[in-house]
Motif scaffolding. Structure first.
Motif, mmCIF file in Angstrom:
data_model
loop_
_atom_site.group_PDB
_atom_site.id
_atom_site.type_symbol
_atom_site.label_atom_id
_atom_site.label_comp_id
_atom_site.label_asym_id
_atom_site.label_seq_id
_atom_site.Cartn_x
_atom_site.Cartn_y
_atom_site.Cartn_z
ATOM 1 N N SER A 52 0.831 -1.214 0.000
ATOM 2 C CA SER A 52 0.000 0.000 0.000
ATOM 3 C C SER A 52 0.856 1.251 0.000
ATOM 4 O O SER A 52 0.564 2.216 -0.716
ATOM 5 N N ASP A 178 -5.853 -0.685 -4.844
ATOM 6 C CA ASP A 178 -5.257 -1.266 -3.634
ATOM 7 C C ASP A 178 -6.262 -2.163 -2.916
ATOM 8 O O ASP A 178 -7.127 -1.677 -2.193
ATOM 9 N N GLU A 179 -6.126 -3.454 -3.121
ATOM 10 C CA GLU A 179 -6.980 -4.447 -2.449
ATOM 11 C C GLU A 179 -8.456 -4.077 -2.518
ATOM 12 O O GLU A 179 -9.130 -4.004 -1.482
#
Ligand code: ADP
Ligand code: MG
Length: 257
Positions: A52, A178-179
């Motif tokens: 991240s 991001d995820e």
């Protein structure tokens, strides 16, 4: 084994030698990654490995301590002309969209208002123009009928699809994810991955941090394995996900089987 790709004319976004510490904790220890036009790169790796932080550095949501971010070959700074920067981070973010794990929709705006906000405020589109564009993207993510709903009335999967439509409405040159499925109930993951898969098929340039290994293997041109703040392995989906050689990569992937 990771080396920066040579600065090719079609490199959209490039990170060179990115390092970042939080206090005494070194989190990124020199990361090089270049995204070529139309390329999909997935970033996998254990929790805490710096994924991240790195993807946030790529659009300067985190300021690297060392190294540089280049957008279409131009060095990005906090501000234009800051330490020799050729473009400011505002320009970078106008061209590089980001979608987060927790959606980050504006709670007091409708779905349509969430999507038109950037294009009207940042791009200076008229309300009418922005609404037309927004409806196109809401239709693409299957949510045209939710235009007047509030974020709180949506499922997690719907919220995330709105967040993707919002990013697309800025007509970005690249998207950083991001995820984007990690906060979703398992039955809602597929609808969001379906949207991302279609973007990949349409040639959108993307960097995708994900724990969905089989999805990463299927949609990516290249997969990067991060561990301890470095790129520990990098290669084709076949090399990284299906025939891993790196010992800690093997151990990491074994957890998903
Ligand atoms: P990942 O996304 O791979 O799980 P992160 O980039 O979120 O990893 O975090 C890497 C490390 O940096 C972790 O140890 C995390 O606790 C730390 N970290 C991340 N953001 C901050 C911050 N804003 N302040 C202090 N430490 C942070
Ligand atoms: Mg993370």
């Amino acid at each position: 084994m990771s080396v920066a790709s040579p600065a090719a004319a079609d490199t959209i976004l490039e990170a060179r030698g990115i390092a970042k510490s939080f206090g005494q904790l070194p989190v990124l220890k020199g990361i090089d990654l270049a995204l070529t036009a139309g390329e999909v790169v997935s970033i996998i790796g254990p929790s805490g490995s710096g994924k991240s932080t790195f993807i946030r550095c790529m659009n300067m949501l985190e300021r690297p301590d060392a190294g540089e971010i280049r957008f279409r070959g131009r060095r990005v700074g906090a501000r234009f002309a800051d330490h020799g920067a050729e473009i400011g981070q505002g320009t970078l973010r106008r061209h590089v969209g980001m979608v987060f794990q927790h959606f980050n929709l504006f709670p007091h705006r409708t779905v349509l208002q969430n999507v038109t906000e950037g294009p009207t405020v940042v791009l200076g589109q008229s309300q009418k123009e922005a609404e037309a564009v927004a409806m196109d993207y809401l239709a693409q993510v299957g949510l045209a009928d939710k235009r007047d709903a509030w974020p709180a009335q949506l499922s997690g999967g719907q919220k995330q699809r709105v967040a993707i439509a919002r990013a697309l409405a800025m007509q970005p040159d690249a998207l950083l994810l991001d995820e984007v499925t990690s906060a979703l109930d398992p039955e809602l993951v597929g609808e969001v991955l379906g949207v991302v898969r279609r973007l990949a098929d349409q040639g959108m340039t993307m960097a995708i941090v994900t724990h969905e290994i089989s999805f990463a293997a299927e949609v990516s041109d290249r997969v990067v394995f991060m561990e301890g703040g470095v790129i520990a392995a990098e290669g084709s989906p076949q090399e990284i996900c299906r025939e891993p050689r790196h010992e800690r990569l093997k151990a990491f992937l074994a957890r998903f089987n």
